[in-house]
Design an enzyme around this catalytic site. Structure first.
Site, PDB file in Angstrom:
ATOM      1  N   GLU A 266       0.831  -1.212   0.000  1.00 17.60           N
ATOM      2  CA  GLU A 266       0.000   0.000   0.000  1.00 17.60           C
ATOM      3  C   GLU A 266       0.866   1.262   0.000  1.00 17.60           C
ATOM      4  OE1 GLU A 266      -4.178   0.636   1.377  1.00 17.60           O
ATOM      5  OE2 GLU A 266      -3.567  -0.856   2.868  1.00 17.60           O
TER       6      GLU A 266
ATOM      7  N   TYR B  65       0.548  -7.782  -2.155  1.00 17.12           N
ATOM      8  CA  TYR B  65      -0.584  -7.086  -1.549  1.00 17.12           C
ATOM      9  C   TYR B  65      -1.826  -7.634  -2.244  1.00 17.12           C
ATOM     10  CZ  TYR B  65      -3.865  -3.432  -0.220  1.00 17.12           C
ATOM     11  OH  TYR B  65      -4.974  -2.754   0.255  1.00 17.12           O
TER      12      TYR B  65
ATOM     13  N   ASP C 220       0.707  -8.623   2.728  1.00 17.97           N
ATOM     14  CA  ASP C 220      -0.678  -8.556   3.196  1.00 17.97           C
ATOM     15  C   ASP C 220      -1.499  -9.465   2.289  1.00 17.97           C
ATOM     16  OD1 ASP C 220      -3.268  -7.959   3.868  1.00 17.97           O
ATOM     17  OD2 ASP C 220      -3.065  -5.790   3.662  1.00 17.97           O
TER      18      ASP C 220
ATOM     19  N   ASN D  75      -4.510 -10.434   2.874  1.00 19.75           N
ATOM     20  CA  ASN D  75      -5.931 -10.117   3.018  1.00 19.75           C
ATOM     21  C   ASN D  75      -6.774 -11.377   3.224  1.00 19.75           C
ATOM     22  OD1 ASN D  75      -6.826  -7.392   3.205  1.00 19.75           O
ATOM     23  ND2 ASN D  75      -5.968  -7.012   1.186  1.00 19.75           N
TER      24      ASN D  75
ATOM     25  N   ASP E  87      -2.697   1.120   9.827  1.00 19.90           N
ATOM     26  CA  ASP E  87      -3.612   0.227  10.530  1.00 19.90           C
ATOM     27  C   ASP E  87      -3.046  -1.195  10.625  1.00 19.90           C
ATOM     28  OD1 ASP E  87      -3.907   0.031   7.786  1.00 19.90           O
ATOM     29  OD2 ASP E  87      -6.074   0.290   7.781  1.00 19.90           O
ATOM     30  N   HIS E  88      -1.832  -1.408  10.106  1.00 21.39           N
ATOM     31  CA  HIS E  88      -1.118  -2.677  10.220  1.00 21.39           C
ATOM     32  C   HIS E  88       0.132  -2.492  11.075  1.00 21.39           C
ATOM     33  CE1 HIS E  88      -3.116  -4.869   6.752  1.00 21.39           C
ATOM     34  NE2 HIS E  88      -3.488  -3.621   6.522  1.00 21.39           N
TER      35      HIS E  88
END
Length: 258
Positions: free
Chosen positions: A34, A106, A147, A149, A248-249
């Protein structure tokens, strides 16, 4: 070797956070997700001053991935996931660092589901699994970090019903992660902490989730056989989520014996 993954959630907005963490944690290799910047906006000069070489793939506004190496220049081997030439989203980059193949990903979020975004998520993971299998077959030391997800198991999310319809926890998503483990990859965090219930790497900004420790495990480091045999330690730098202007990670890291 210390390897880490960190969804920075806008590298230029949180560059000072990143640089402070690099100075403190001293990872040898870092996979970033990101970036949320164009290729030309990537802060190469500041990172080089901090002692890190880099390869990256940017994308305006969204996505973007990078691999950093301390005191070295990563050798780029791939800047897109194979299998769909029409896919222009910057979600995958791969490089060699000190004899190790590093794959930074990602993966798509997939919400709302059902729908085209969820279908794209599952198709992306199919392509990723196919490529991961090819990397595994080389016999080289390979690390898949990023990530994903995906919340692999019910214990990887706080007790809640609010995520029941979320793409991150759907059976199809979890099956995609399980398929990678079945290929022969080692989930480094779970290898080091097999009985730990709370291994969270992400806490949403909304609904007071960080103070409540209402987290999810979305960020993973998977190891091929050679680095898995050298696995020494692993962890989550949770304090990064509680700092000023945080992502937020939180960073996830592993240490491998030489």
């Amino acid at each position: 070797m210390k390897l880490a993954t960190f969804n920075i959630n806008n590298i230029n907005s949180r560059l000072e956070n990143l640089l402070a963490w690099l100075a403190r944690a001293e990872p040898d290799v870092v996979c970033l997700q990101e970036l949320k910047c164009r290729d030309t906006q990537f802060p190469l000069t500041r990172l080089a001053k901090a002692g890190y070489g880099a390869v990256w793939k940017g994308e305006p506004t969204w996505n973007g991935v990078a691999i950093l190496a301390r005191g070295a220049e990563p050798v780029l081997t791939r800047d897109a996931l194979p299998g769909d030439d029409a896919d222009r989203q910057a979600r995958y980059i791969e490089a060699a660092v000190d004899g190790v193949v590093i794959a930074c990903l990602y993966a798509p979020n997939g919400n709302p589901q059902p729908g085209p975004k969820f279908a794209y998520k599952l198709a992306w993971h199919e392509r990723f699994a196919a490529h991961a299998g090819e990397l595994l077959d080389t016999g080289l030391p390979v690390v898949l970090a990023g990530d994903f997800n995906i919340v692999p198991e019910p214990r990887d999310i706080y007790e809640t019903r609010s995520y029941d319809d979320n793409a991150l926890v759907q059976p199809e998503s979890r099956a995609a992660f399980a398929a990678l483990i079945d290929q022969g990859w080692t989930d480094a965090l779970r290898k080091v902490f097999p009985r730990e219930e709370r291994l969270y790497t992400f806490w949403d900004y909304r609904r007071n989730r960080w103070p409540r420790d209402a987290g999810l495990r979305l960020d993973h480091i998977l190891l091929s056989k050679k680095p898995a045999r050298k696995l020494k330690a692993a962890g989550i730098d949770r304090e990064m989520r509680g700092g000023e202007n945080p992502s937020d990670h939180a960073p996830v890291w592993v240490e491998l014996n030489s």
